[in-house]
Write a protein that holds these residues in place. Structure first.
Motif, mmCIF file in Angstrom:
data_model
loop_
_atom_site.group_PDB
_atom_site.id
_atom_site.type_symbol
_atom_site.label_atom_id
_atom_site.label_comp_id
_atom_site.label_asym_id
_atom_site.label_seq_id
_atom_site.Cartn_x
_atom_site.Cartn_y
_atom_site.Cartn_z
ATOM 1 N N HIS A 16 0.654 -1.276 0.088
ATOM 2 C CA HIS A 16 0.126 0.097 -0.034
ATOM 3 C C HIS A 16 0.927 1.115 -0.156
ATOM 4 C CE1 HIS A 16 -3.244 2.873 1.952
ATOM 5 N NE2 HIS A 16 -3.485 2.590 0.591
ATOM 6 N N TRP A 17 1.853 1.324 1.017
ATOM 7 C CA TRP A 17 2.518 2.721 0.954
ATOM 8 C C TRP A 17 3.413 2.655 -0.395
ATOM 9 C CZ3 TRP A 17 7.890 2.815 1.150
ATOM 10 C CH2 TRP A 17 8.849 1.641 1.814
ATOM 11 N N THR A 18 4.170 1.658 -1.144
ATOM 12 C CA THR A 18 4.846 1.860 -2.275
ATOM 13 C C THR A 18 3.762 2.291 -3.422
ATOM 14 O OG1 THR A 18 4.718 -0.676 -2.261
ATOM 15 C CG2 THR A 18 6.921 0.304 -2.482
ATOM 16 N N CYS A 19 2.538 1.887 -3.515
ATOM 17 C CA CYS A 19 1.557 2.307 -4.218
ATOM 18 C C CYS A 19 1.416 3.801 -3.987
ATOM 19 C CB CYS A 19 0.128 1.545 -4.398
ATOM 20 S SG CYS A 19 -1.120 2.222 -5.204
ATOM 21 N N LEU A 20 1.138 4.310 -2.840
ATOM 22 C CA LEU A 20 0.834 5.661 -2.417
ATOM 23 C C LEU A 20 1.946 6.454 -3.079
ATOM 24 C CD1 LEU A 20 -0.465 5.784 1.360
ATOM 25 C CD2 LEU A 20 -1.464 6.419 -0.863
ATOM 26 N N GLU A 21 3.249 5.913 -2.616
ATOM 27 C CA GLU A 21 4.325 6.745 -3.243
ATOM 28 C C GLU A 21 4.366 6.980 -4.651
ATOM 29 O OE1 GLU A 21 5.971 8.706 -1.368
ATOM 30 O OE2 GLU A 21 7.941 8.510 -2.183
ATOM 31 N N LYS A 22 3.884 6.100 -5.557
ATOM 32 C CA LYS A 22 4.049 6.369 -6.746
ATOM 33 C C LYS A 22 2.751 7.090 -7.372
ATOM 34 C CE LYS A 22 5.760 1.806 -7.838
ATOM 35 N NZ LYS A 22 5.576 0.488 -8.031
ATOM 36 N N ASN A 23 1.837 7.609 -6.525
ATOM 37 C CA ASN A 23 0.801 8.403 -6.893
ATOM 38 C C ASN A 23 0.878 9.506 -6.012
ATOM 39 O OD1 ASN A 23 -0.637 6.510 -8.716
ATOM 40 N ND2 ASN A 23 -0.654 5.040 -7.366
ATOM 41 N N ASN A 24 1.567 10.243 -5.882
ATOM 42 C CA ASN A 24 1.489 11.613 -5.223
ATOM 43 C C ASN A 24 0.959 11.461 -3.833
ATOM 44 O OD1 ASN A 24 2.138 14.437 -5.299
ATOM 45 N ND2 ASN A 24 0.157 14.880 -5.651
ATOM 46 N N GLN A 25 1.165 10.374 -3.270
ATOM 47 C CA GLN A 25 0.699 10.063 -1.783
ATOM 48 C C GLN A 25 -1.019 10.388 -1.633
ATOM 49 O OE1 GLN A 25 2.671 11.335 1.735
ATOM 50 N NE2 GLN A 25 4.626 10.272 0.917
ATOM 51 N N TYR A 74 -6.825 7.651 -3.767
ATOM 52 C CA TYR A 74 -7.811 7.099 -4.752
ATOM 53 C C TYR A 74 -7.315 6.247 -5.602
ATOM 54 C CZ TYR A 74 -6.358 10.582 -8.219
ATOM 55 O OH TYR A 74 -5.618 11.522 -9.209
ATOM 56 N N PRO A 75 -6.002 6.390 -6.115
ATOM 57 C CA PRO A 75 -5.750 5.070 -7.109
ATOM 58 C C PRO A 75 -5.123 4.030 -6.438
ATOM 59 C CG PRO A 75 -4.180 7.309 -7.367
ATOM 60 C CD PRO A 75 -5.140 7.252 -5.930
ATOM 61 N N CYS A 76 -5.272 3.858 -5.154
ATOM 62 C CA CYS A 76 -4.845 2.731 -4.550
ATOM 63 C C CYS A 76 -5.666 1.888 -3.616
ATOM 64 C CB CYS A 76 -3.427 3.251 -3.441
ATOM 65 S SG CYS A 76 -2.152 3.811 -4.530
ATOM 66 N N ARG A 77 -6.846 1.922 -4.340
ATOM 67 C CA ARG A 77 -7.896 1.420 -3.674
ATOM 68 C C ARG A 77 -7.823 -0.440 -3.340
ATOM 69 N NH1 ARG A 77 -9.712 5.264 -0.514
ATOM 70 N NH2 ARG A 77 -10.591 6.881 -1.582
ATOM 71 N N LYS A 78 -7.171 -0.731 -4.272
ATOM 72 C CA LYS A 78 -7.096 -2.424 -4.128
ATOM 73 C C LYS A 78 -6.228 -2.685 -3.259
ATOM 74 C CE LYS A 78 -5.754 -5.139 -7.539
ATOM 75 N NZ LYS A 78 -5.830 -6.072 -8.845
ATOM 76 N N LEU A 106 -5.144 -4.411 2.708
ATOM 77 C CA LEU A 106 -4.493 -4.020 4.022
ATOM 78 C C LEU A 106 -5.555 -3.843 4.993
ATOM 79 C CD1 LEU A 106 -2.165 -3.028 5.826
ATOM 80 C CD2 LEU A 106 -2.493 -0.449 5.066
ATOM 81 N N ASN A 107 -6.612 -3.197 4.767
ATOM 82 C CA ASN A 107 -7.761 -3.107 5.693
ATOM 83 C C ASN A 107 -8.296 -4.367 6.149
ATOM 84 O OD1 ASN A 107 -7.662 -0.493 5.212
ATOM 85 N ND2 ASN A 107 -9.828 -0.152 4.129
ATOM 86 N N THR A 138 -22.207 5.132 1.322
ATOM 87 C CA THR A 138 -21.164 4.489 1.720
ATOM 88 C C THR A 138 -19.838 5.466 1.682
ATOM 89 O OG1 THR A 138 -21.148 3.859 -0.770
ATOM 90 C CG2 THR A 138 -22.041 2.296 0.889
ATOM 91 N N PRO A 139 -19.054 5.151 2.660
ATOM 92 C CA PRO A 139 -17.682 6.148 2.744
ATOM 93 C C PRO A 139 -16.963 5.690 1.378
ATOM 94 C CG PRO A 139 -17.739 4.483 4.533
ATOM 95 C CD PRO A 139 -18.805 4.000 3.661
ATOM 96 N N ILE A 140 -16.144 6.742 0.935
ATOM 97 C CA ILE A 140 -15.700 6.637 -0.301
ATOM 98 C C ILE A 140 -14.571 5.422 -0.721
ATOM 99 C CG2 ILE A 140 -13.644 8.168 0.332
ATOM 100 C CD1 ILE A 140 -15.606 8.031 -2.946
ATOM 101 N N HIS A 141 -13.944 4.953 0.572
ATOM 102 C CA HIS A 141 -13.251 3.955 0.300
ATOM 103 C C HIS A 141 -13.934 2.532 0.086
ATOM 104 C CE1 HIS A 141 -13.737 3.910 4.616
ATOM 105 N NE2 HIS A 141 -13.398 2.660 4.677
ATOM 106 N N ASP A 142 -15.249 2.473 0.637
ATOM 107 C CA ASP A 142 -16.119 1.012 0.300
ATOM 108 C C ASP A 142 -16.636 1.152 -1.090
ATOM 109 O OD1 ASP A 142 -16.896 0.883 3.553
ATOM 110 O OD2 ASP A 142 -15.162 0.012 2.445
ATOM 111 N N VAL A 143 -16.614 2.357 -1.744
ATOM 112 C CA VAL A 143 -17.316 2.448 -3.190
ATOM 113 C C VAL A 143 -16.794 1.475 -4.025
ATOM 114 C CG1 VAL A 143 -17.931 3.966 -4.842
ATOM 115 C CG2 VAL A 143 -18.356 4.798 -2.669
ATOM 116 N N GLN A 144 -17.518 0.518 -4.543
ATOM 117 C CA GLN A 144 -16.824 -0.511 -5.422
ATOM 118 C C GLN A 144 -16.712 0.382 -7.038
ATOM 119 O OE1 GLN A 144 -15.960 -3.460 -4.927
ATOM 120 N NE2 GLN A 144 -16.581 -3.011 -2.908
ATOM 121 N N LYS A 145 -17.433 1.246 -7.384
ATOM 122 C CA LYS A 145 -17.050 1.623 -8.621
ATOM 123 C C LYS A 145 -17.013 3.350 -8.628
ATOM 124 C CE LYS A 145 -18.576 -1.754 -11.720
ATOM 125 N NZ LYS A 145 -19.577 -2.180 -12.376
#
Lengths: 85, 155
Positions: B97-106, B109-113, B118-119, B140-147
């Motif tokens: 998760h944190w390597t994905c965050l580092e590649k996406n300007n921290q 939203y691009p790192c939901r998978k 992790l959750n 639904t909270p934004i991190h749970d939204v499927q699409k």
């Protein structure tokens, strides 16, 4: 009839120049950021955290998940000497 | 002979000439950098809620640094405790998760998978769930939204 292929050379040149400039810029940005895309839209918080990362790892984009800070971390902060505006 | 040496040009890192006095108890400082901290942010909020609230209320009374040293030490120790536990149990998912965050300007939203993985791991091992305070009721909270509407560009 012979195709005027010489007329297409300038188009080829311009395309190549665009590609070379774009690639060089991308490589330069990635080299400055340890292979990762550069960060954008940074505010004071992000700059403060990047400065902290530099004190912890030596580079503003260096990351580690160790829980122990290196020697001298407690006294390397310049924050207290900055001018209060 | 002796010219002015600008401190910003020195080759040694800055060393504070006035460190904390010896009567202040020492605490191990947290050596985690920004991306892992951002990844663990909501879990720090859930796990260390009491100490964080104590510190914030103490600061709200008095902004003087000396006033809140004790609460600050407790926050640091709690954070070190949680990050060590995360590294012990959920190292893989945390790292991804944190390597994905580092590649996406921290940004999250691009790192939901990796975030979902992790959750799930954190919930199974420690019972900690990510809750976004202030999210609208009923939706639904934004991190749970499927699409979601806003996703990262596929690389």
């Amino acid at each position: 009839m012979p195709v005027p292929w010489e007329a297409l050379i300038p188009f080829g040149l311009v395309t190549t120049m665009f590609a070379a400039a774009g690639t060089l810029l991308n490589v330069s940005k990635r080299a400055q950021n340890q292979g990762k895309p550069s960060r954008f839209h940074l505010d004071s918080w992000d700059e403060m955290m990047m400065d902290r990362d530099k004190r912890l790892t030596g580079h503003i984009r260096g990351q580690t998940s160790n829980t122990t800070a290196p020697e001298g971390f407690e006294t390397s902060s310049v924050w207290y000497t900055e001018r209060a505006y | 002979m002796s010219r002015y040496h600008d401190p910003s040009e020195s080759s040694q890192p800055y060393k504070d000439p006035t460190p904390l006095p010896d009567n202040v108890p020492k605490v191990q400082e947290l050596g985690t950098t920004s991306a892992p901290l951002k990844s663990a942010a909501f879990f720090l909020g859930a796990y260390c809620k009491d100490y964080n609230d104590d510190f914030m209320l103490c600061k709200a009374e008095n902004r003087d640094p000396e006033h809140c040293l004790k609460e600050g030490r407790r926050v640091t120790r709690c954070a070190i405790d949680l990050i060590s536990k995360m590294r012990d149990s959920c190292m893989q998912e945390f790292e991804q998760h944190w390597t994905c965050l580092e590649k996406n300007n921290q940004e999250y939203y691009p790192c939901r998978k990796p975030e979902r993985a992790l959750n799930k791991c954190m919930f199974e091992k420690f019972g900690l769930a990510k809750v976004i305070p202030g999210s609208p009721e009923g939706k639904t909270p934004i991190h749970d939204v499927q699409k979601p509407i806003y996703t990262g560009v596929q690389k």
